[in-house]
Design an enzyme around this catalytic site. Structure first.
Site, PDB file in Angstrom:
ATOM      1  CD  GLU A 227      -3.191  -2.489   7.275  1.00 59.30           C
ATOM      2  OE1 GLU A 227      -2.082  -2.696   6.765  1.00 59.30           O
ATOM      3  OE2 GLU A 227      -3.830  -1.437   7.079  1.00 59.30           O
TER       4      GLU A 227
ATOM      5  CE  LYS B 195      -0.081   3.159   4.829  1.00 63.87           C
ATOM      6  NZ  LYS B 195       0.012   3.227   6.283  1.00 63.87           N
TER       7      LYS B 195
ATOM      8  CG  ASN C 225      -1.716   1.229   1.421  1.00 60.41           C
ATOM      9  OD1 ASN C 225      -1.749   2.083   0.530  1.00 60.41           O
ATOM     10  ND2 ASN C 225      -2.380   1.357   2.559  1.00 60.41           N
TER      11      ASN C 225
ATOM     12  N   GLY D 285       2.714   2.392  10.832  1.00 59.09           N
ATOM     13  CA  GLY D 285       3.626   3.520  10.700  1.00 59.09           C
ATOM     14  C   GLY D 285       4.338   3.891  11.995  1.00 59.09           C
TER      15      GLY D 285
ATOM     16  CB  SER E  41       5.538  -1.708  11.893  1.00 60.03           C
ATOM     17  OG  SER E  41       5.125  -0.385  12.172  1.00 60.03           O
TER      18      SER E  41
ATOM     19  CD  GLU F 199      -2.804   5.410   6.829  1.00 61.90           C
ATOM     20  OE1 GLU F 199      -2.786   5.441   5.587  1.00 61.90           O
ATOM     21  OE2 GLU F 199      -1.891   4.875   7.505  1.00 61.90           O
TER      22      GLU F 199
ATOM     23  CG  HIS G  24      -5.715   1.793   5.284  1.00 60.41           C
ATOM     24  ND1 HIS G  24      -5.259   2.734   6.169  1.00 60.41           N
ATOM     25  CD2 HIS G  24      -4.696   0.920   5.100  1.00 60.41           C
ATOM     26  CE1 HIS G  24      -4.004   2.436   6.508  1.00 60.41           C
ATOM     27  NE2 HIS G  24      -3.646   1.344   5.879  1.00 60.41           N
TER      28      HIS G  24
HETATM   29  P1  13P Z   1       3.252   0.482   7.681  1.00 58.55           P
HETATM   30  O1  13P Z   1       3.796  -0.788   7.108  1.00 58.55           O
HETATM   31  O2  13P Z   1       3.961   1.699   7.214  1.00 58.55           O
HETATM   32  O3  13P Z   1       3.112   0.407   9.178  1.00 58.55           O
HETATM   33  O4  13P Z   1       1.738   0.625   7.108  1.00 58.55           O
HETATM   34  C1  13P Z   1       0.887  -0.437   7.198  1.00 58.55           C
HETATM   35  C2  13P Z   1      -0.343  -0.114   6.437  1.00 58.55           C
HETATM   36  O5  13P Z   1      -1.100   0.756   6.807  1.00 58.55           O
HETATM   37  C3  13P Z   1      -0.587  -0.869   5.188  1.00 58.55           C
HETATM   38  O6  13P Z   1      -1.871  -0.640   4.722  1.00 58.55           O
END
Ligand code: 13P
Length: 252
Positions: free
Chosen positions: A168, A11, A9, A174, A214, A98, A96
């Site tokens: 997740e 982002k 992903n 992150g 992560s 976010e 997601h």
């Molecule tokens: P990170 O791997 O940066 O923690 O992000 C995970 C994520 O949100 C994948 O959709």
């Protein structure tokens, strides 16, 4: 036997030129990787069409990061399922954390999006996960249960083979804090049992449940070794071909 699925992903990262070079690098590295693992890249909307063209002869699959549930209309800034299909997407990430927290998406909207994606022949990567506060209050299972029951409401068993669930934990996204393999496995088992209760043993046995939060080359192997972790949804570490490919290799 479930095949591992590693998705990246991206982002809101990588302009068109940067996307081109990352996809080329991943595609090249994939030539040396056996077909034991499915790989999906989810660049931003602006790179999807170019990505699709680059990936035509490659086993790497293409996904988007979001979509609206309506077919068309006055929804400034939004993208429809048919637009994603028309540029060659096979997958779409939905729900997601976010999107849930920053853009106020709720379970009802995510349910509409899942249904629209499926009826448009897009395969959703349906994300669920608890916050740190929820985990500390021992509410992880309740939160995940609600997200899954409401997200999948009205989705028939026949469509379940087209859905990937991504667990997740929000506190691991992150932050550099990964769930331990045992912590992740525990929630994956809970999700698999819930799917069995909602659908059937065969849906539950076959559904891919990815872990995200992560995931890095140095922790992917032990996570992916857990019996109910069928892949990873990778954020930060998918922005460099080297680290993404290391994670893919650890799934082989
Ligand atoms: P990170 O791997 O940066 O923690 O992000 C995970 C994520 O949100 C994948 O959709």
């Amino acid at each position: 036997m479930r095949k591992k699925v590693i998705a990246g992903n991206w982002k809101m990262n990588k302009n068109l030129g940067e996307s081109l070079s990352l996809i080329k690098d991943i595609k090249l590295a994939m030539l040396n990787i056996s077909g034991k693992v499915d790989v999906i890249v989810c660049p931003p909307f602006t790179s999807l069409e170019t990505g699709a063209n680059l990936l035509k002869e490659s086993p790497v699959k293409l996904g988007a990061q979001n979509m609206h549930f309506e077919d068309s209309g006055a929804f400034t800034g939004e993208i429809s399922a048919s637009m994603l299909k028309s540029v060659g997407c096979e997958y779409v990430i939905l729900g997601h954390s976010e999107r849930r927290t920053i853009f106020n998406e709720n379970d009802e909207m995510i349910n509409k999006k899942l249904k629209k994606a499926l009826s448009s022949a897009l395969k959703p990567i349906f994300c669920v996960g608890e916050t740190l506060e929820e985990r500390e209050a021992n509410r992880t299972e309740k939160v995940i249960e609600k997200q899954i029951i409401e997200g999948l409401a009205g989705i028939p068993e026949s469509e379940m083979k087209n859905i990937i669930i991504a667990y997740e934990p929000v506190w691991a996204i992150g932050t550099g804090k990964t769930a331990t393999p045992a912590q992740a496995e525990e929630v994956h088992v809970f999700i698999r049992n819930l799917v069995k209760r909602l659908y059937s043993p065969s849906v539950s046995d076959n559904i891919i449940i990815q872990y995200g939060g992560s995931v890095k080359p140095d922790n992917s192997k032990e996570l992916l070794n857990m019996p109910n972790i069928d892949g990873a949804l990778v954020g930060g570490a998918c922005l460099k071909a080297d680290s993404f490919v290391e994670i893919i290799k650890s799934a082989c």
